[in-house]
Write an enzyme that holds these catalytic residues in place. Sequence first.
Site, short mmCIF file in Angstrom:
data_model
loop_
_atom_site.label_atom_id
_atom_site.label_comp_id
_atom_site.label_asym_id
_atom_site.label_seq_id
_atom_site.Cartn_x
_atom_site.Cartn_y
_atom_site.Cartn_z
N ASP A 1 0.77 -1.27 -0.10
CA ASP A 1 -0.10 0.19 -0.01
C ASP A 1 0.77 1.17 0.08
O ASP A 1 1.35 1.93 1.05
CB ASP A 1 -1.17 0.00 1.14
CG ASP A 1 -2.00 -1.08 1.15
OD1 ASP A 1 -2.85 -0.65 0.57
OD2 ASP A 1 -1.83 -2.08 1.83
N ARG B 1 4.32 2.84 3.04
CA ARG B 1 5.13 1.75 3.72
C ARG B 1 6.38 2.04 3.68
O ARG B 1 7.15 1.92 4.82
CB ARG B 1 4.57 0.54 3.26
CG ARG B 1 2.99 0.07 3.17
CD ARG B 1 2.54 0.13 4.41
NE ARG B 1 0.99 -0.24 4.50
CZ ARG B 1 0.09 0.62 5.02
NH1 ARG B 1 0.18 2.08 5.35
NH2 ARG B 1 -1.28 0.30 5.00
N ARG C 1 -6.92 10.53 1.29
CA ARG C 1 -6.55 9.42 0.37
C ARG C 1 -7.28 9.55 -1.02
O ARG C 1 -6.82 9.00 -2.22
CB ARG C 1 -6.85 8.07 0.85
CG ARG C 1 -6.20 8.07 2.07
CD ARG C 1 -6.97 6.75 2.87
NE ARG C 1 -6.47 5.35 2.21
CZ ARG C 1 -7.04 4.05 2.32
NH1 ARG C 1 -7.80 3.92 3.33
NH2 ARG C 1 -6.53 3.01 1.58
N LYS D 1 -8.81 1.37 -6.02
CA LYS D 1 -9.79 0.95 -4.93
C LYS D 1 -10.69 1.93 -4.54
O LYS D 1 -10.23 3.08 -4.84
CB LYS D 1 -9.01 0.39 -3.90
CG LYS D 1 -7.76 1.38 -3.35
CD LYS D 1 -6.76 0.60 -2.37
CE LYS D 1 -5.72 1.55 -1.66
NZ LYS D 1 -4.83 1.14 -1.04
N HIS D 2 -11.55 1.63 -3.88
CA HIS D 2 -12.18 0.49 -3.38
C HIS D 2 -13.74 0.33 -4.02
O HIS D 2 -14.48 1.01 -3.71
CB HIS D 2 -12.31 0.33 -1.71
CG HIS D 2 -11.14 0.90 -1.14
ND1 HIS D 2 -10.85 2.33 -0.78
CD2 HIS D 2 -10.36 0.09 -0.50
CE1 HIS D 2 -9.56 2.30 -0.30
NE2 HIS D 2 -9.27 0.97 0.05
N HIS E 1 -12.89 -1.64 8.24
CA HIS E 1 -11.78 -2.13 9.07
C HIS E 1 -12.42 -2.72 10.39
O HIS E 1 -12.29 -3.83 11.16
CB HIS E 1 -10.52 -1.41 9.52
CG HIS E 1 -9.46 -1.25 8.54
ND1 HIS E 1 -9.66 0.12 7.80
CD2 HIS E 1 -8.51 -1.78 8.12
CE1 HIS E 1 -8.65 -0.09 6.95
NE2 HIS E 1 -7.94 -1.12 7.01
N ASP F 1 -9.94 -6.37 -0.70
CA ASP F 1 -9.52 -5.82 0.52
C ASP F 1 -9.32 -6.83 1.58
O ASP F 1 -9.84 -7.93 1.30
CB ASP F 1 -10.38 -4.69 0.97
CG ASP F 1 -9.79 -3.43 1.57
OD1 ASP F 1 -8.44 -3.71 2.10
OD2 ASP F 1 -10.34 -2.44 1.99
#
Length: 482
Positions: A71, A79, A141, A171-172, A184, A256
């Site tokens: 990601d 990351r 984002r 995404k998404h 999440h 996901d």
Amino acid sequence: MAIDPTLRRLALRTLLAAYPGSTPPPWALDLVGEGLAGYTLFGFNIVDRDQVAASTAALRAANPRVIVAIDEEGGDVTRLAHRTGSPYPGNAALGALDDVEVTRAVYRAIGADLAAVGVTVDLAPTVDVNTADDNPIIGTRSFGADTARVAAHTRAAVEGLQEARVAACAKHFPGHGATVADSHLELPTVDVPLAVLRERDLPPFAAAVAGGTKAMMTAHIRVPELTGDAPATFSRAALHDLLRGELGFDGTLITDALEMKGAAMVAGGTAQAAPLALAAGADLLCIGADIDAELVEETAAEIVAAIQEGRLDVARVEEAAERTAALAAWAVPTVPAGSAPESLGYDAARRAVRVEGDPLVDGAPLVVELATTSTIAEGRVPWGLRDHVDGVEQIRAVAATTGADELVARAGGRPIVVVARHAHRLANATRLIEDLAARHPVTVVEMGWPSSWRPAGVRAFVTTYGASHANGRAAAAVLGLR
């Protein structure tokens, strides 16, 4: 009970797992050798770029066609740069700047960074149209709240990444931008007619298809008129009929993370979610971050059991494995030709800043950073002005428990710069800032998703559209503090 080895290998070819630590453990290498499709790298896997390159080389030695995903969105979700913050602005800043060639160049640079360390699939860009100001998981984002703008930048981002021979994953699907819940933690619902979805949320995905995106990611969101009570990840109407049939996507469909509550709590567990996603039309199943060999084997066993019990057609799993293999074959690591100038991301972040009022700060101010939590997608990444100014006192304050009198007393004759992320969402933050502005020179730097709230009496309101390292440097420059 022994598992059919042929079906187990087939199931493994549809799984995207993860491993702990900075070096692939023996079980991770063994699974790749036995056919596991690949791994997602998270912040806990990354020390520095040389170490990442060594890890991906070890995985590739076990299987030259292993998928290594990450990601790396730029901006608040990084990351590779999770220890320092990204040198690139995120999508919200790129959307605010609204120069598709800059977006293409930034994503090409991100792709080159990934290719250089052996990553083959970037789980980016986020192409959701962020129409909910209080969206707890998308926000900065997103390229913005305007569908046409998001679509234009989506295509540029996809093409930029793939020019570096790193596969993009838009995404998404079918759009997480209108949610006010985090998938999440629960199953969000977007209760709108399909006509709204087609007009507002789907055009960026169509743009990604037009740009040749090699992959798409499903969303664990419920759209009652489309998916019924299930998340889109488990909905054949969403994945097969709408995405493949109506939008014409023929690439690899990645889920996901199945460990997320939006999927796992519906299916009865992470492993149990796998056959449901495959049956709906997904190809490559991202299991999640908290993974060990036992969970990989359990997930493969659930897929095999579903095949043997007639709940999942083996031809569907073979199709998924073939699409995943095609993605791996396209995304073969290559040495990037040249590199982007180091200033690319910082220049873009500076151009994206929007200023209301006079931002130049007289003398050395007191910088007050309002404490906030990070989302699960972001993780704990440094943000703010701390790394960008010298000779300036900076403190962190909790808005809910800090009073204006306390900060005014500490500042003395110095102006105050308040730095926040989503100030309008933080308990007592708007009141604290307005109380400060009523009695002291105050400048506000908003590094989260912008809202319509503006405090009366401030000297300036600065919006960076993100909190990356690049955004922080840009804010410091605008304030005259660099």
